[in-house]
Motif scaffolding. Structure first.
Motif, PDB file in Angstrom:
ATOM      1  N   VAL A  83       0.990  -1.107   0.040  1.00 26.73           N
ATOM      2  CA  VAL A  83       0.092   0.048  -0.070  1.00 26.73           C
ATOM      3  C   VAL A  83       0.896   1.489   0.058  1.00 26.73           C
ATOM      4  O   VAL A  83       0.652   1.982  -0.685  1.00 26.73           O
ATOM      5  CB  VAL A  83      -0.997  -0.040   1.125  1.00 26.73           C
ATOM      6  N   GLU A  84       1.940   1.241   0.693  1.00 27.56           N
ATOM      7  CA  GLU A  84       2.932   2.397   0.659  1.00 27.56           C
ATOM      8  C   GLU A  84       3.681   2.523  -0.659  1.00 27.56           C
ATOM      9  O   GLU A  84       3.684   3.786  -1.113  1.00 27.56           O
ATOM     10  CB  GLU A  84       3.585   2.303   2.096  1.00 27.56           C
ATOM     11  N   LEU A  85       4.148   1.591  -0.981  1.00 24.17           N
ATOM     12  CA  LEU A  85       4.769   1.599  -2.282  1.00 24.17           C
ATOM     13  C   LEU A  85       3.965   2.088  -3.399  1.00 24.17           C
ATOM     14  O   LEU A  85       4.280   2.948  -4.218  1.00 24.17           O
ATOM     15  CB  LEU A  85       5.409   0.107  -2.810  1.00 24.17           C
ATOM     16  N   ALA A  86       2.832   1.659  -3.456  1.00 28.31           N
ATOM     17  CA  ALA A  86       1.580   2.050  -4.272  1.00 28.31           C
ATOM     18  C   ALA A  86       1.261   3.730  -4.227  1.00 28.31           C
ATOM     19  O   ALA A  86       1.226   4.235  -5.290  1.00 28.31           O
ATOM     20  CB  ALA A  86       0.391   1.350  -4.421  1.00 28.31           C
ATOM     21  N   ALA A  87       1.211   4.007  -2.953  1.00 26.29           N
ATOM     22  CA  ALA A  87       0.869   5.208  -2.907  1.00 26.29           C
ATOM     23  C   ALA A  87       2.067   6.335  -3.045  1.00 26.29           C
ATOM     24  O   ALA A  87       1.847   7.500  -3.373  1.00 26.29           O
ATOM     25  CB  ALA A  87       0.200   5.428  -1.483  1.00 26.29           C
ATOM     26  N   ALA A  88       3.250   5.844  -2.476  1.00 25.76           N
ATOM     27  CA  ALA A  88       4.382   6.975  -2.514  1.00 25.76           C
ATOM     28  C   ALA A  88       5.298   7.046  -3.480  1.00 25.76           C
ATOM     29  O   ALA A  88       5.924   7.769  -4.017  1.00 25.76           O
ATOM     30  CB  ALA A  88       5.221   6.554  -0.991  1.00 25.76           C
ATOM     31  N   VAL A  89       5.310   5.760  -4.049  1.00 30.51           N
ATOM     32  CA  VAL A  89       6.465   5.541  -5.102  1.00 30.51           C
ATOM     33  C   VAL A  89       5.858   5.713  -6.594  1.00 30.51           C
ATOM     34  O   VAL A  89       6.504   6.272  -7.425  1.00 30.51           O
ATOM     35  CB  VAL A  89       7.150   4.171  -4.729  1.00 30.51           C
ATOM     36  N   LEU A  90       4.766   4.800  -6.891  1.00 33.07           N
ATOM     37  CA  LEU A  90       4.077   4.733  -8.243  1.00 33.07           C
ATOM     38  C   LEU A  90       3.267   5.591  -8.183  1.00 33.07           C
ATOM     39  O   LEU A  90       2.683   6.488  -7.328  1.00 33.07           O
ATOM     40  CB  LEU A  90       3.722   3.276  -8.170  1.00 33.07           C
ATOM     41  N   ARG A  91       2.645   5.753  -9.382  1.00 32.29           N
ATOM     42  CA  ARG A  91       1.882   7.051  -9.786  1.00 32.29           C
ATOM     43  C   ARG A  91       0.555   6.305 -10.418  1.00 32.29           C
ATOM     44  O   ARG A  91       0.679   5.451 -11.118  1.00 32.29           O
ATOM     45  CB  ARG A  91       2.492   7.943 -10.797  1.00 32.29           C
ATOM     46  N   PRO A  92      -0.675   6.851 -10.281  1.00 32.23           N
ATOM     47  CA  PRO A  92      -2.030   6.495 -10.782  1.00 32.23           C
ATOM     48  C   PRO A  92      -1.691   6.508 -12.172  1.00 32.23           C
ATOM     49  O   PRO A  92      -1.110   7.191 -12.932  1.00 32.23           O
ATOM     50  CB  PRO A  92      -2.886   7.510 -10.242  1.00 32.23           C
ATOM     51  N   GLY A  93      -2.368   5.294 -12.892  1.00 32.97           N
ATOM     52  CA  GLY A  93      -2.132   5.124 -14.182  1.00 32.97           C
ATOM     53  C   GLY A  93      -0.934   4.226 -14.800  1.00 32.97           C
ATOM     54  O   GLY A  93      -1.128   3.812 -15.852  1.00 32.97           O
ATOM     55  N   GLN A  94      -0.093   4.086 -13.966  1.00 36.03           N
ATOM     56  CA  GLN A  94       1.095   3.199 -14.211  1.00 36.03           C
ATOM     57  C   GLN A  94       0.823   1.861 -14.081  1.00 36.03           C
ATOM     58  O   GLN A  94      -0.155   1.408 -13.753  1.00 36.03           O
ATOM     59  CB  GLN A  94       2.146   3.655 -13.420  1.00 36.03           C
ATOM     60  N   LEU A  95       1.373   1.107 -15.117  1.00 34.35           N
ATOM     61  CA  LEU A  95       1.390  -0.326 -15.161  1.00 34.35           C
ATOM     62  C   LEU A  95       2.113  -1.199 -14.242  1.00 34.35           C
ATOM     63  O   LEU A  95       3.373  -0.816 -14.297  1.00 34.35           O
ATOM     64  CB  LEU A  95       1.646  -0.610 -16.648  1.00 34.35           C
ATOM     65  N   ALA A  99      -4.953   2.210  -5.656  1.00 34.53           N
ATOM     66  CA  ALA A  99      -3.940   3.296  -5.592  1.00 34.53           C
ATOM     67  C   ALA A  99      -4.021   4.067  -7.276  1.00 34.53           C
ATOM     68  O   ALA A  99      -3.606   5.089  -7.511  1.00 34.53           O
ATOM     69  CB  ALA A  99      -2.552   3.041  -5.319  1.00 34.53           C
ATOM     70  N   GLY A 100      -5.111   3.333  -7.971  1.00 35.51           N
ATOM     71  CA  GLY A 100      -5.152   3.876  -9.296  1.00 35.51           C
ATOM     72  C   GLY A 100      -4.394   3.195 -10.245  1.00 35.51           C
ATOM     73  O   GLY A 100      -4.207   3.867 -11.610  1.00 35.51           O
ATOM     74  N   LEU A 101      -3.778   2.025  -9.786  1.00 36.37           N
ATOM     75  CA  LEU A 101      -2.542   1.476 -10.986  1.00 36.37           C
ATOM     76  C   LEU A 101      -3.403   0.546 -11.977  1.00 36.37           C
ATOM     77  O   LEU A 101      -4.092  -0.207 -11.294  1.00 36.37           O
ATOM     78  CB  LEU A 101      -1.488   0.822 -10.129  1.00 36.37           C
ATOM     79  N   ARG A 102      -2.832   0.403 -13.088  1.00 36.52           N
ATOM     80  CA  ARG A 102      -3.102  -0.743 -13.915  1.00 36.52           C
ATOM     81  C   ARG A 102      -2.431  -1.990 -13.730  1.00 36.52           C
ATOM     82  O   ARG A 102      -1.198  -1.748 -13.305  1.00 36.52           O
ATOM     83  CB  ARG A 102      -3.009  -0.188 -15.263  1.00 36.52           C
ATOM     84  N   VAL A 103      -3.101  -3.376 -13.623  1.00 37.20           N
ATOM     85  CA  VAL A 103      -2.497  -4.461 -13.095  1.00 37.20           C
ATOM     86  C   VAL A 103      -2.201  -5.365 -14.455  1.00 37.20           C
ATOM     87  O   VAL A 103      -3.348  -5.423 -15.298  1.00 37.20           O
ATOM     88  CB  VAL A 103      -3.009  -5.131 -11.965  1.00 37.20           C
ATOM     89  N   ALA A 104      -1.179  -5.851 -14.643  1.00 37.71           N
ATOM     90  CA  ALA A 104      -0.858  -6.742 -16.052  1.00 37.71           C
ATOM     91  C   ALA A 104      -0.456  -8.237 -15.457  1.00 37.71           C
ATOM     92  O   ALA A 104       0.425  -8.389 -14.778  1.00 37.71           O
ATOM     93  CB  ALA A 104       0.129  -6.083 -16.806  1.00 37.71           C
TER      94      ALA A 104
END
Length: 460
Positions: free
Chosen positions: A181-193, A211-216
Motif C-alpha cells: 500500500v505504501e509503495l503504491a501510494a508513495a512511489v508509483l503514480r496512478p495510471g502506471q502499469l 491506488a489507481g494503478l493498472r495491473v498486468a
C-alpha cells in the motif's frame, strides 16, 4: 480475486406472483450462500444480465440494489460488481466464508497462509511481552521503525536469508500488504502499469488497483514468474521468487538474472515478496533478488508466516530513492507501523528465542510436509510445489473438479483452498492448495485419511 463474469444458474418464473426483481435477488443470494458464487466472483453488469435473462434493466438494477443493501455484493468503481468475501452470515451460514475470513469452528483449517502459532514457546512469548512492556512509552514516533528492531531485522536477513543489509537501509512496515500500500501510494503514480504473478497474491493486486494503478497479470510455471511475459512499459513487477504464492515454485537462477537485467535496462522496480523465504527444507535458497540487484529491488518480509500476525510487523529493504519516498509519505499522512510488535520481536531475538523458534519451525514443517506428500503420493495424488513453505498444491483437471473437492472437504470437516480465488482473471489452472501449519501434527495425521479421499483422482 475476480475470475471474470460468472455463469449464473438463474431461472425466472414470469407466471409467478413474486416480482421478477425479487426472484432474481433470491436466486443470486442462494447461489452465494450455497457456494456456487464465492467471494470475489465478478457479476455481469445490470445491462448484460438483463439481456441474458430477457428482462428490463429495471429488474436487474433493483435486484442488485437489494443485494448491495444486504451486503452480499459490492460495486468497485471502473471494475464491476463483485460478490463480497464476507456476506452477512448467521451461525448457519458461517461455513460458506472464503479462507481469508474466520472459518467455521467445526472445520479443520488446512489453508495456506496460516502460521504455526501454537509452536511458539509460551514462556518465551510471555517473557518477550513483559520485557517489551518494561520499556518506556515513546514520546515521538519513529518513522523508520525502532532502531533496535531494524538492527534485529538486519541481523535476521544476514543469518537466514543471506542479505547483507545495513540497519539504516531497513524500514519497519506493518506487514507485506501494508508495505505494498505504501509503495503504491508513495512511489508509483496512478495510471502506471504494474506486472503481478498470475496466479498470485490478490491482496497486493487490490492494493495496486486501489491506488489507481493498472495491473498486468504475468503467468508462472515450474520455474516461477516468466520474465519474458512481462509487458513493456511497466513501472514495477511484483513477485514471490523464493516460494511462489500460491503455486509453490522457485524462480530459477537464469530467470532472476533476466528479470533484474530487464529492470535495469527498462527502469522498473522489482518488488520481492519473501513472505516465507526462511522455510526451505531441501537445499539452500537461491540468492535474494535484493542481493543480486539492490539498486532496483524492493525486498519485503513479514513475521506473520514465521511467527504470528499478532505482531503486525514486517520490513522493507529498498533503494535510497524508494525509502526516501516512503518516509516522506509517512510524514505527510502521519502513518507508520506500530512499535509494539517491533518491541516484542526485539525481545524474542535478544534472548535467542527467535532463532530457536525458526530452527524448530523448519524441522516441524519439513516433517509435516513429508508426512502429507507421502500419504498423497501413495494414492497417486499429484503434488506441486518445492520442498519449502507451509503449503502445497494438488492439481485437478477443471474448475468443476476444484469446486467439488472444496465442497466435499467442507462436508467432511476440512477447510481447503482453491486456486480460482488466486487469479485476477479467468483461471488457467485448477487445483487445491493445502496448508499444513495451522493445526498440530497429531490432528493433521488424523485428518490424512479423509484428506486423501477428498483429493485423490476418481477411480474408474
Amino acid at each position: 480475486m475476480a475470475r471474470g463474469d460468472t455463469a449464473l444458474p438463474v431461472t425466472l418464473d414470469r407466471d409467478s406472483a413474486v416480482p421478477l426483481a425479487v426472484q432474481l435477488a433470491d436466486a443470486l443470494r442462494e447461489s452465494a450462500s450455497t457456494g456456487h458464487l464465492r467471494g470475489g466472483d465478478r457479476l455481469p453488469s445490470t445491462r448484460a444480465l438483463a439481456g441474458r435473462l430477457g428482462v428490463s434493466r429495471t429488474v436487474t438494477s433493483a435486484a442488485y440494489e437489494q443485494l448491495h443493501a444486504e451486503g452480499w455484493i459490492v460495486g468497485r468503481h471502473g471494475s464491476g460488481t463483485y460478490v463480497t468475501t464476507s456476506p452477512p452470515t448467521p451461525a448457519s451460514r458461517r461455513d460458506h466464508l472464503v479462507p481469508d475470513d474466520e472459518p467455521a469452528v467445526d472445520l479443520l483449517v488446512l489453508t495456506p497462509g496460516v502460521p504455526w502459532a501454537d509452536g511458539i514457546d509460551r514462556a518465551a512469548w510471555r517473557r518477550a511481552w513483559r520485557a517489551a512492556a518494561d520499556t518506556p512509552p515513546l514520546w515521538r514516533a519513529h518513522r523508520r521503525g525502532l532502531p533496535e528492531y531494524r538492527g534485529v531485522i538486519a541481523e535476521h536477513l544476514l543469518r537466514h536469508r543471506g542479505l547483507d543489509a545495513a540497519t539504516d537501509s531497513v524500514l519497519a512496515t506493518g506487514g507485506t500488504t501494508a508495505a505494498v500500500v505504501e509503495l503504491a501510494a508513495a512511489v508509483l503514480r496512478p495510471g502506471q502499469l504494474v506486472a503481478v504473478e498470475e496466479p498470485g497474491y490478490q491482496r497486493a493486486v487490490r492494493a495496486f488497483r486501489a491506488a489507481g494503478l493498472r495491473v498486468a497479470p504475468v503467468p508462472v510455471d515450474s520455474q516461477g514468474l516468466r520474465p519474458d511475459a512481462v509487458p513493456p512499459g511497466v513501472a514495477a513487477v511484483y513477485c514471490s521468487p523464493a516460494h511462489q504464492y500460491p503455486m509453490g515454485s522457485r524462480m530459477s537462477a537464469s530467470r532472476r538474472v533476466e528479470l533484474v537485467e530487464r529492470a535495469r535496462s527498462e527502469g522498473f522496480l522489482v518488488v520481492e515478496d519473501d513472505y516465507d523465504g526462511e522455510l526451505r527444507y531441501d537445499v539452500a535458497p537461491l540468492p535474494l533478488l535484493a542481493s543480486l540487484a539492490p539498486d532496483v529491488v524492493v525486498h519485503l518480509g513479514t513475521t506473520s508466516k514465521i511467527l504470528t500476525p499478532t505482531l503486525g510487523a514486517g520490513w522493507m529493504v529498498a533503494p535510497a530513492g524508494v525509502a526516501s519516498a516512503i518516509l516522506d509519505y509517512r510524514d505527510e499522512t502521519g502513518t507508520r507501523p506500530s512499535p509494539a510488535g517491533q518491541r516484542v520481536l526485539v525481545e524474542l531475538a535478544r534472548h535467542g528465542d527467535l532463532g530457536r523458534h525458526l530452527r524448530r519451525l523448519r524441522r516441524e514443517l519439513a516433517e509435516r510436509r513429508a508426512l502429507l506428500v507421502d500419504a498423497l503420493r501413495r494414492e497417486r495424488v499429484p503434488v506441486l510445489g518445492d520442498d519449502a513453505g507451509a503449503h502445497l498444491v494438488v492439481p485437478v483437471g477443471s474448475a468443476e473438479q476444484e469446486r467439488r473437492r472444496l465442497a466435499e472437504g467442507r462436508r467432511r470437516g476440512l477447510l481447503l483452498d482453491g486456486l480460482a480465488r488466486h487469479f485476477d482473471g479467468e483461471p488457467s489452472a485448477h487445483g487445491i492448495a493445502v496448508g499444513y501449519a495451522g493445526c498440530d501434527r497429531d490432528t493433521l495425521r488424523d485428518a490424512l485419511g479423509v484428506l486423501v479421499e477428498v483429493l485423490r483422482p476418481a477411480r474408474r
